[in-house]
Design a protein around this motif. Structure first.
Motif, PDB file in Angstrom:
ATOM      1  N   LEU A  16     -84.783  73.754 108.070  1.00  0.00           N
ATOM      2  CA  LEU A  16     -84.087  72.990 109.540  1.00  0.00           C
ATOM      3  C   LEU A  16     -84.460  71.156 108.892  1.00  0.00           C
ATOM      4  CD1 LEU A  16     -84.633  74.099 112.558  1.00  0.00           C
ATOM      5  CD2 LEU A  16     -82.753  74.231 111.475  1.00  0.00           C
ATOM      6  N   LYS A  17     -83.189  70.554 108.777  1.00  0.00           N
ATOM      7  CA  LYS A  17     -83.428  68.999 108.990  1.00  0.00           C
ATOM      8  C   LYS A  17     -83.059  68.168 109.820  1.00  0.00           C
ATOM      9  CE  LYS A  17     -82.265  64.592 106.426  1.00  0.00           C
ATOM     10  NZ  LYS A  17     -81.154  64.447 106.990  1.00  0.00           N
ATOM     11  N   CYS A  18     -83.608  68.391 110.895  1.00  0.00           N
ATOM     12  CA  CYS A  18     -83.101  67.406 112.174  1.00  0.00           C
ATOM     13  C   CYS A  18     -83.978  66.162 112.802  1.00  0.00           C
ATOM     14  CB  CYS A  18     -84.429  68.362 113.413  1.00  0.00           C
ATOM     15  SG  CYS A  18     -83.972  69.985 113.240  1.00  0.00           S
ATOM     16  N   SER A  19     -82.228  65.527 112.662  1.00  0.00           N
ATOM     17  CA  SER A  19     -81.867  64.153 112.572  1.00  0.00           C
ATOM     18  C   SER A  19     -81.662  63.545 113.643  1.00  0.00           C
ATOM     19  CB  SER A  19     -81.025  63.636 111.631  1.00  0.00           C
ATOM     20  OG  SER A  19     -80.213  63.989 111.882  1.00  0.00           O
ATOM     21  N   ASN A  22     -77.836  64.816 114.234  1.00  0.00           N
ATOM     22  CA  ASN A  22     -77.237  65.969 114.250  1.00  0.00           C
ATOM     23  C   ASN A  22     -78.021  66.759 113.306  1.00  0.00           C
ATOM     24  OD1 ASN A  22     -75.525  67.884 112.742  1.00  0.00           O
ATOM     25  ND2 ASN A  22     -74.735  66.705 110.987  1.00  0.00           N
ATOM     26  N   THR A  23     -78.432  68.328 113.737  1.00  0.00           N
ATOM     27  CA  THR A  23     -79.675  69.564 112.663  1.00  0.00           C
ATOM     28  C   THR A  23     -78.173  70.506 111.745  1.00  0.00           C
ATOM     29  OG1 THR A  23     -80.315  69.202 114.825  1.00  0.00           O
ATOM     30  CG2 THR A  23     -80.811  70.980 113.955  1.00  0.00           C
ATOM     31  N   ILE A  24     -78.780  69.889 111.247  1.00  0.00           N
ATOM     32  CA  ILE A  24     -78.733  71.263 109.313  1.00  0.00           C
ATOM     33  C   ILE A  24     -79.277  72.296 108.971  1.00  0.00           C
ATOM     34  CG2 ILE A  24     -78.405  70.555 106.854  1.00  0.00           C
ATOM     35  CD1 ILE A  24     -77.544  68.230 107.313  1.00  0.00           C
ATOM     36  N   GLY A  25     -79.365  73.200 108.487  1.00  0.00           N
ATOM     37  CA  GLY A  25     -79.900  74.454 108.340  1.00  0.00           C
ATOM     38  C   GLY A  25     -79.031  75.443 107.263  1.00  0.00           C
ATOM     39  N   ILE A  34     -79.116  81.647  98.874  1.00  0.00           N
ATOM     40  CA  ILE A  34     -78.520  81.582  99.950  1.00  0.00           C
ATOM     41  C   ILE A  34     -77.838  82.461 101.226  1.00  0.00           C
ATOM     42  CG2 ILE A  34     -77.322  79.242 101.056  1.00  0.00           C
ATOM     43  CD1 ILE A  34     -77.801  77.945  99.322  1.00  0.00           C
ATOM     44  N   ILE A  35     -77.963  82.577 102.189  1.00  0.00           N
ATOM     45  CA  ILE A  35     -77.063  83.348 103.131  1.00  0.00           C
ATOM     46  C   ILE A  35     -76.712  82.858 103.899  1.00  0.00           C
ATOM     47  CG2 ILE A  35     -77.702  84.883 104.835  1.00  0.00           C
ATOM     48  CD1 ILE A  35     -80.777  86.360 104.196  1.00  0.00           C
ATOM     49  N   LEU A  36     -77.129  81.656 104.349  1.00  0.00           N
ATOM     50  CA  LEU A  36     -75.746  80.848 105.568  1.00  0.00           C
ATOM     51  C   LEU A  36     -76.545  79.164 106.042  1.00  0.00           C
ATOM     52  CD1 LEU A  36     -74.443  81.379 108.488  1.00  0.00           C
ATOM     53  CD2 LEU A  36     -76.639  81.432 109.512  1.00  0.00           C
ATOM     54  N   ASN A  37     -75.338  78.431 105.486  1.00  0.00           N
ATOM     55  CA  ASN A  37     -76.109  76.863 105.752  1.00  0.00           C
ATOM     56  C   ASN A  37     -74.889  76.896 107.108  1.00  0.00           C
ATOM     57  OD1 ASN A  37     -76.357  74.897 104.447  1.00  0.00           O
ATOM     58  ND2 ASN A  37     -74.998  74.926 103.625  1.00  0.00           N
ATOM     59  N   PHE A  38     -75.261  76.089 107.276  1.00  0.00           N
ATOM     60  CA  PHE A  38     -74.848  75.405 109.248  1.00  0.00           C
ATOM     61  C   PHE A  38     -75.359  74.408 109.470  1.00  0.00           C
ATOM     62  CE2 PHE A  38     -78.934  77.733 110.173  1.00  0.00           C
ATOM     63  CZ  PHE A  38     -79.534  77.018 110.849  1.00  0.00           C
ATOM     64  N   SER A  39     -74.394  73.627 110.023  1.00  0.00           N
ATOM     65  CA  SER A  39     -75.046  72.332 110.603  1.00  0.00           C
ATOM     66  C   SER A  39     -74.004  72.327 112.196  1.00  0.00           C
ATOM     67  CB  SER A  39     -74.308  71.643 109.983  1.00  0.00           C
ATOM     68  OG  SER A  39     -72.566  71.309 110.386  1.00  0.00           O
ATOM     69  N   ALA A  40     -74.459  71.363 113.120  1.00  0.00           N
ATOM     70  CA  ALA A  40     -73.657  70.846 114.076  1.00  0.00           C
ATOM     71  C   ALA A  40     -72.382  71.191 114.008  1.00  0.00           C
ATOM     72  CB  ALA A  40     -74.285  69.803 115.129  1.00  0.00           C
ATOM     73  N   GLY A  41     -71.931  70.364 113.302  1.00  0.00           N
ATOM     74  CA  GLY A  41     -70.133  69.779 112.989  1.00  0.00           C
ATOM     75  C   GLY A  41     -69.335  71.515 112.502  1.00  0.00           C
ATOM     76  N   GLY A  81     -88.251  65.744 109.234  1.00  0.00           N
ATOM     77  CA  GLY A  81     -87.946  65.231 110.406  1.00  0.00           C
ATOM     78  C   GLY A  81     -88.402  64.951 111.469  1.00  0.00           C
ATOM     79  N   ILE A  82     -87.145  63.460 112.088  1.00  0.00           N
ATOM     80  CA  ILE A  82     -88.043  63.378 113.548  1.00  0.00           C
ATOM     81  C   ILE A  82     -87.117  63.751 114.549  1.00  0.00           C
ATOM     82  CG2 ILE A  82     -89.537  61.791 115.230  1.00  0.00           C
ATOM     83  CD1 ILE A  82     -90.729  61.040 111.885  1.00  0.00           C
ATOM     84  N   SER A  83     -87.220  64.565 115.632  1.00  0.00           N
ATOM     85  CA  SER A  83     -85.416  64.496 116.928  1.00  0.00           C
ATOM     86  C   SER A  83     -86.304  65.959 117.821  1.00  0.00           C
ATOM     87  CB  SER A  83     -84.755  65.191 115.943  1.00  0.00           C
ATOM     88  OG  SER A  83     -83.524  65.809 116.814  1.00  0.00           O
ATOM     89  N   THR A  84     -85.757  65.254 119.182  1.00  0.00           N
ATOM     90  CA  THR A  84     -86.384  66.347 119.692  1.00  0.00           C
ATOM     91  C   THR A  84     -85.977  68.002 119.464  1.00  0.00           C
ATOM     92  OG1 THR A  84     -84.311  65.927 121.094  1.00  0.00           O
ATOM     93  CG2 THR A  84     -86.392  64.481 121.428  1.00  0.00           C
TER      94      THR A  84
END
Length: 119
Positions: A16-19, A22-25, A34-41, A81-84
């Protein structure tokens, strides 16, 4: 908990990359497939709605559905990443019933380096 290598008994790893915007995983099998690639967009959220806690909830549900179709409920989690949203992800996994065995933090925090020598 910091580990130098991935435990052998876990078959799935979630990166997980939490900016702040956006959140990308990426969900990966043990053999680096790779099974699943996703983001908020990719879920249809745009602009400032990507920062919302509902996005994290829907991302976790998407991962949980994939893991349940694979008949497993444990993962290895690597967060950067640093995010809530990174704290929300762990809480949402517990609500859904996915157990996070190991959490590895890749966040890079700048501390402005050492003080230069006086000359």
């Amino acid at each position: 908990m910091f580990l130098s290598r991935k435990p052998e008994n876990l078959n799935y790893c979630l990166y997980l990359k939490c900016s702040k915007n956006n959140t990308i995983g990426t969900l990966i099998e043990k053999n680096k497939k790779i099974i699943l690639n996703f983001s908020a967009g990719s879920l249809g959220y745009k602009n400032s709605k990507k920062r919302n806690s509902f996005v994290v909830q829907s991302l976790v549900l998407k991962v949980a559905e994939t893991l349940q179709s694979k008949h497993t409920n444990t993962i290895f989690l690597k967060i950067s990443g640093i995010s809530t949203s990174r704290y929300l992800v762990i809480k949402e996994f517990l609500k859904v019933g996915i157990f996070v065995k190991v959490i590895f933090d890749h966040s890079k925090i700048a501390f402005n380096g050492c003080k230069p020598c006086k000359s």
